[in-house]
Enzyme design. Structure first.
Site, PDB file in Angstrom:
ATOM      1  N   ASP A  39     -44.655   6.827 -23.196  1.00 29.73           N
ATOM      2  CA  ASP A  39     -44.000   5.524 -23.056  1.00 29.73           C
ATOM      3  C   ASP A  39     -43.719   4.906 -24.419  1.00 29.73           C
ATOM      4  OD1 ASP A  39     -44.213   5.881 -20.375  1.00 29.73           O
ATOM      5  OD2 ASP A  39     -45.975   4.602 -20.128  1.00 29.73           O
ATOM      6  N   LEU A  85     -28.649  28.234   5.588  1.00 27.42           N
ATOM      7  CA  LEU A  85     -29.488  29.378   5.958  1.00 27.42           C
ATOM      8  C   LEU A  85     -29.593  29.496   7.467  1.00 27.42           C
ATOM      9  CD1 LEU A  85     -32.442  28.644   3.497  1.00 27.42           C
ATOM     10  CD2 LEU A  85     -30.909  30.616   3.359  1.00 27.42           C
ATOM     11  N   GLU A 115     -40.113  32.068  -0.559  1.00 27.85           N
ATOM     12  CA  GLU A 115     -40.153  30.743  -1.197  1.00 27.85           C
ATOM     13  C   GLU A 115     -40.486  29.684  -0.160  1.00 27.85           C
ATOM     14  OE1 GLU A 115     -36.252  30.035  -2.760  1.00 27.85           O
ATOM     15  OE2 GLU A 115     -36.294  31.844  -3.994  1.00 27.85           O
ATOM     16  N   LYS A 117     -39.538  26.395   1.966  1.00 25.79           N
ATOM     17  CA  LYS A 117     -38.315  25.701   2.381  1.00 25.79           C
ATOM     18  C   LYS A 117     -38.572  24.210   2.193  1.00 25.79           C
ATOM     19  CE  LYS A 117     -34.478  25.599   5.512  1.00 25.79           C
ATOM     20  NZ  LYS A 117     -34.198  24.206   5.377  1.00 25.79           N
ATOM     21  N   ASP A 119     -38.112  20.245   1.911  1.00 27.51           N
ATOM     22  CA  ASP A 119     -37.455  19.326   2.836  1.00 27.51           C
ATOM     23  C   ASP A 119     -36.872  18.136   2.074  1.00 27.51           C
ATOM     24  OD1 ASP A 119     -36.576  18.728   5.291  1.00 27.51           O
ATOM     25  OD2 ASP A 119     -38.501  18.089   6.119  1.00 27.51           O
ATOM     26  N   GLU A 175     -33.353  21.801  -4.792  1.00 28.92           N
ATOM     27  CA  GLU A 175     -33.609  20.715  -3.853  1.00 28.92           C
ATOM     28  C   GLU A 175     -34.144  19.477  -4.572  1.00 28.92           C
ATOM     29  OE1 GLU A 175     -32.820  21.772  -0.869  1.00 28.92           O
ATOM     30  OE2 GLU A 175     -33.878  20.585   0.656  1.00 28.92           O
ATOM     31  N   TYR A 227     -33.812  26.842  -6.892  1.00 27.75           N
ATOM     32  CA  TYR A 227     -33.995  28.090  -6.147  1.00 27.75           C
ATOM     33  C   TYR A 227     -32.774  29.002  -6.129  1.00 27.75           C
ATOM     34  CZ  TYR A 227     -32.227  24.848  -2.526  1.00 27.75           C
ATOM     35  OH  TYR A 227     -31.519  23.904  -1.838  1.00 27.75           O
ATOM     36  N   LYS A 316     -38.916  28.946  10.064  1.00 22.80           N
ATOM     37  CA  LYS A 316     -39.330  27.545  10.203  1.00 22.80           C
ATOM     38  C   LYS A 316     -40.739  27.415  10.772  1.00 22.80           C
ATOM     39  CE  LYS A 316     -36.437  24.479  10.083  1.00 22.80           C
ATOM     40  NZ  LYS A 316     -35.086  24.041  10.269  1.00 22.80           N
ATOM     41  N   CYS A 410     -58.913 -11.876  22.398  1.00 26.05           N
ATOM     42  CA  CYS A 410     -59.476 -10.536  22.220  1.00 26.05           C
ATOM     43  C   CYS A 410     -59.658  -9.863  23.584  1.00 26.05           C
ATOM     44  CB  CYS A 410     -60.811 -10.639  21.499  1.00 26.05           C
ATOM     45  SG  CYS A 410     -61.703  -9.088  21.434  1.00 26.05           S
ATOM     46  N   CYS A 413     -63.721  -9.591  24.093  1.00 27.99           N
ATOM     47  CA  CYS A 413     -64.642 -10.727  24.272  1.00 27.99           C
ATOM     48  C   CYS A 413     -63.925 -12.037  24.603  1.00 27.99           C
ATOM     49  CB  CYS A 413     -65.499 -10.915  23.027  1.00 27.99           C
ATOM     50  SG  CYS A 413     -64.595 -11.618  21.636  1.00 27.99           S
ATOM     51  N   CYS A 428     -59.795 -10.434  15.906  1.00 31.53           N
ATOM     52  CA  CYS A 428     -60.592 -11.215  16.835  1.00 31.53           C
ATOM     53  C   CYS A 428     -61.543 -12.072  15.999  1.00 31.53           C
ATOM     54  CB  CYS A 428     -61.391 -10.250  17.711  1.00 31.53           C
ATOM     55  SG  CYS A 428     -62.776 -11.040  18.523  1.00 31.53           S
ATOM     56  N   CYS A 434     -68.580 -10.589  19.490  1.00 29.11           N
ATOM     57  CA  CYS A 434     -67.681  -9.663  20.184  1.00 29.11           C
ATOM     58  C   CYS A 434     -68.345  -8.292  20.289  1.00 29.11           C
ATOM     59  CB  CYS A 434     -66.369  -9.552  19.419  1.00 29.11           C
ATOM     60  SG  CYS A 434     -65.237  -8.351  20.144  1.00 29.11           S
TER      61      CYS A 434
HETATM   62  S1  IVH Z   1     -31.266  28.796  -0.620  1.00 31.94           S
HETATM   63  C1  IVH Z   1     -28.019  30.925  -0.070  1.00 31.94           C
HETATM   64  N1  IVH Z   1     -33.781  28.199  -0.841  1.00 31.94           N
HETATM   65  O1  IVH Z   1     -32.097  24.670   3.079  1.00 31.94           O
HETATM   66  C2  IVH Z   1     -28.709  29.878   0.624  1.00 31.94           C
HETATM   67  N2  IVH Z   1     -32.382  26.711   0.365  1.00 31.94           N
HETATM   68  O2  IVH Z   1     -30.336  25.618   5.298  1.00 31.94           O
HETATM   69  C3  IVH Z   1     -28.726  28.634  -0.149  1.00 31.94           C
HETATM   70  N3  IVH Z   1     -33.534  24.717   1.207  1.00 31.94           N
HETATM   71  O3  IVH Z   1     -29.038  23.412   1.997  1.00 31.94           O
HETATM   72  C4  IVH Z   1     -29.929  27.874   0.004  1.00 31.94           C
HETATM   73  N4  IVH Z   1     -35.516  25.214   0.390  1.00 31.94           N
HETATM   74  O4  IVH Z   1     -31.158  22.265   1.155  1.00 31.94           O
HETATM   75  C5  IVH Z   1     -32.591  27.824  -0.334  1.00 31.94           C
HETATM   76  N5  IVH Z   1     -36.043  27.784  -1.173  1.00 31.94           N
HETATM   77  C6  IVH Z   1     -34.857  27.409  -0.668  1.00 31.94           C
HETATM   78  C7  IVH Z   1     -34.672  26.214   0.050  1.00 31.94           C
HETATM   79  C8  IVH Z   1     -33.420  25.907   0.566  1.00 31.94           C
HETATM   80  C9  IVH Z   1     -34.799  24.324   1.076  1.00 31.94           C
HETATM   81  C10 IVH Z   1     -32.503  23.961   1.946  1.00 31.94           C
HETATM   82  C11 IVH Z   1     -31.277  23.657   1.166  1.00 31.94           C
HETATM   83  C12 IVH Z   1     -30.124  24.246   1.944  1.00 31.94           C
HETATM   84  C13 IVH Z   1     -30.723  24.431   3.296  1.00 31.94           C
HETATM   85  C14 IVH Z   1     -30.093  25.631   3.952  1.00 31.94           C
END
Ligand code: IVH
Length: 675
Positions: A39, A85, A115, A117, A119, A175, A227, A316, A410, A413, A428, A434
């Protein structure tokens, strides 16, 4: 204005140090500078740039604060489409995928990169000659929105690439997401400001990134993991996905530490199981894992269908949200008198667990979500936390439904229910009158870390209350042997034992006694702190809010609650009676303020300690000013490893954090009085 050479060099040096720090912090997860130093350097650079605006460069870390608001996002056409995907939910769907891949490639076994996935939302980052020039959202895969200004505020994303061997044009994909802790904090802030909260970290990330005013984005806790790559010009990249990601890391991009090369379906399934067990402990949300064929030549042969590659699949996890019917709303009364509305649900399987109840938190939450009996609701479950109602489906609401309002009296009581201004909780006012509070209060009083009356658990307390043997805490000490022996399931022998345990509990410590009283906001460590600071109950009972607030770690809410508690005549009476009945503790345990020798240090305790409980260790560390956290991160200063320490110890080792054992801890605690 000409800029003196020395100033120019100073600014360049500052930029480099700050960027290096970011790299160590976000990419290598091993910071080299304390936050305060970071900082300070940032302010130094800001001052220089304010003095000599020409010093400002596009990759200056000061650029991360956001820019003037836009009226709309410009459109970006993706030079290479951003694919999505295909999903697999079951192992046999994964088998089918792998079979198709092998058949097309005519090979026996495939090497995959597994990897997480993540969110959040996908972005594409374009670097020209090492400089971030454009950032876009995925949009429909062909066109997205230009979110360059917003993305520049995310510290995990490099504004300039590291090293020299990066391609002149490089698109990196990954992401943007919000860690769980940041999400919770953001929602707390939103609530405090009376603004709408976000349903989950994904929505929060999307809402934060897609702000026309990037200064708002700058204040949101967004982060990034890469990724994939998009367009690459002017250089050859390695021949496997895994190697490419390693290169991205060298160039300054964070990649997931959970990424792993695995062999065949078997390897994928093992990875899936492994990540599933880690899911709750991860600092961010994931909704599954992704497997990608590692070799790029194989990826190319496979190509893609419609918008999804044939060489990758998302596996998933079971959903953590589900739809069900809200049958009724019950109101529970807790030990502190807090009224909690609880939704009774038509039983529903959420991520493998049957859920029949969900918390509705308080009246504000009910109003905000407009939850009513009869509604169809989305229920969410995450880890060990109580399931909650995320939202209702208004279109499925039955006619004549009524808004729900907490009762004015309450339900246990009949005492008045009050709601303190600025507090979400309704309470309460019955206190020990109570039964709901009485039971919880007695149970708490007798519990192991409070008065430690062995054998006086939930069941016995319930009996005492049902038989109307106790009205307040002091009554426990007046029960006769006969009365104990008369309880169902207790004989002479167990009554003997109980009387002994009760007698034994009379000799205690001030800290334990304060904790046992069940004062709101006074947990174990606050109780210990109070005992140390005041040393004497009389003094504490007459302390003012102002005196209390002076104590580190005691905020205005706790101070108010302590003063209010001791003001109540019935509480003073009970305390007096308890003392008259023989409860005692060493006087002036430690009236002096303890030196804050560990102030600013963060500890994580793991494994079993022999000489003390973990709670004891925690309270003693806190008394010396230390912070005790549950999870190991780069901010941890010490990990105290007891016997059978597991994953936290491992993590500490990988992060290079100081690990000490119980003896080491005792050394540090020398300053802390035991009690
Ligand atoms: S690869 C060639 N890797 O999932 C495919 N996507 O359903 C390109 N996502 O829009 C995506 N983790 O937002 C890839 N390890 C990961 C991911 C990932 C999350 C999401 C991404 C994409 C969606 C595809």
């Amino acid at each position: 204005m000409n800029i003196p050479k020395q100033i120019e060099e100073q600014a360049a040096q500052l930029r480099e140090t700050l960027n290096e720090h970011n790299y160590y912090y976000y990419v290598l997860d091993a910071p080299r500078l304390p936050d305060s130093e970071y900082d300070r350097l940032m302010r130094e650079l800001q001052t220089l740039e304010a003095q000599y605006p020409k010093l400002m460069t596009a990759d200056s870390p000061t650029q991360r604060v956001g820019a003037a608001p836009l009226s709309a996002f410009a459109e970006v056409v993706h030079a290479r489409p951003m694919l999505s995907l295909n999903n697999a939910f079951e192992a046999d769907e994964l088998d089918d995928f792998d079979k198709r891949v092998r058949e097309r490639l005519e090979v026996e076994k495939i090497e995959y990169v597994a990897e997480l996935k993540l969110d959040g939302l996908a972005v594409s980052l374009r670097y020209e000659n090492g400089l971030l020039v454009k950032a876009a959202t995925r949009g429909d895969g062909s066109r997205g929105e230009d979110v360059t200004q917003n993305v520049k505020t995310i510290e995990a994303i490099p504004l300039r690439l590291r090293g020299e061997d990066y391609p002149p044009v490089l698109e990196v994909r990954g992401e943007v997401f919000m860690p769980k802790s940041g999400f919770e904090k953001l929602n707390r802030q939103q609530t405090a400001k009376g603004e709408k909260t976000f349903a989950n970290p994904r929505n929060a990330a999307a809402g934060s990134l897609r702000q026309l005013d990037s200064r708002i984005t700058a204040r949101r806790p967004l982060t990034f993991l890469s990724y994939a790559v998009g367009v690459v010009e002017g250089a050859e990249l390695p021949g496997s996905h895994y190697e490419i990601l390693q290169r991205l890391q060298v160039w300054g991009f964070p990649i997931s530490v959970q990424m792993l090369v695995v062999q065949g379906v078997q390897g994928c399934l093992e990875y899936y199981q492994d990540i599933l067990t880690q899911r709750e402990a991860l600092p961010f949300e994931i909704d599954g894992v992704v497997y990608k064929v590692n070799r790029l030549d194989q990826q190319e042969t496979l190509g893609f269908v419609s918008r999804a590659p044939r060489w990758a699949i998302a596996h998933k996890f079971p959903a953590q949200e589900a739809l069900t019917q809200l049958l009724d709303i019950d109101v529970q009364v807790g030990r502190t008198g807090a009224l909690t509305p609880v939704a009774r649900l038509a039983p529903i399987n959420v991520g493998g667990v049957t859920v029949t109840n969900a918390t509705l938190h308080n009246q504000d939450e009910i109003d905000r979500k407009d939850v009513r009996v009869g509604d169809t609701v989305i229920v969410r479950r995450a880890g060990d936390v109580i399931p909650e109602v995320v939202r209702v489906l208004p279109e499925k609401r039955p006619e004549n439904s009524q808004p729900f309002v907490l009762p004015e009296h309450c339900p246990v009581c009949g005492s008045d229910v009050t709601r303190v201004e600025d507090e979400a909780v309704a309470r309460c006012t019955g206190g020990l009158f109570c039964p709901a509070q009485r039971k919880e209060a007695l149970q708490h009083f007798a519990s192991r870390r409070a008065m430690e009356i062995e054998g006086l658990g939930e069941k016995r307390v319930e009996q005492l209350i049902a038989d109307e043997l106790v009205e307040n805490l002091a009554d426990i000490y007046t029960l006769s042997h006969e009365q104990w022996a008369g309880l169902e399931g207790m004989g002479k022998k167990s009554a003997d034992k109980m009387m002994k345990a009760i007698e034994k509990s009379k000799s205690t410590t001030l800290a334990r006694f304060l904790y046992a009283l069940g004062i709101r906001e006074v947990g174990e460590s606050t109780a210990r702190l109070l005992a140390q600071q005041f040393g004497d109950l009389e003094k504490l009972m007459s302390a003012t809010r102002r005196e209390l607030k002076k104590i580190p770690d005691i905020g205005p809410v706790a101070a108010k609650s302590i003063v209010t508690f001791f003001q109540q005549p019935h509480n003073r009476e009970v305390i007096q009676r308890l003392q008259d009945l023989g409860l005692h503790w060493p006087q002036n345990e430690s009236p002096v303020a303890t030196a804050q020798t560990l102030s600013g240090k963060t500890f994580v305790l793991t494994g079993t300690l022999n000489g003390m409980t973990r709670d004891d260790a925690k309270a003693r560390l806190q008394a010396l000013g230390a912070k005790v956290s549950n999870s190991v991160s780069k901010k941890t200063d010490y990990v105290v490893a007891g016997e059978k320490a597991g994953s936290k110890l491992e993590k500490a080792r990988t992060l290079g954090i100081n690990v000490i054992d119980e003896a080491g801890l005792l050394g540090l605690l020398q300053n802390a009085p035991a009690n």
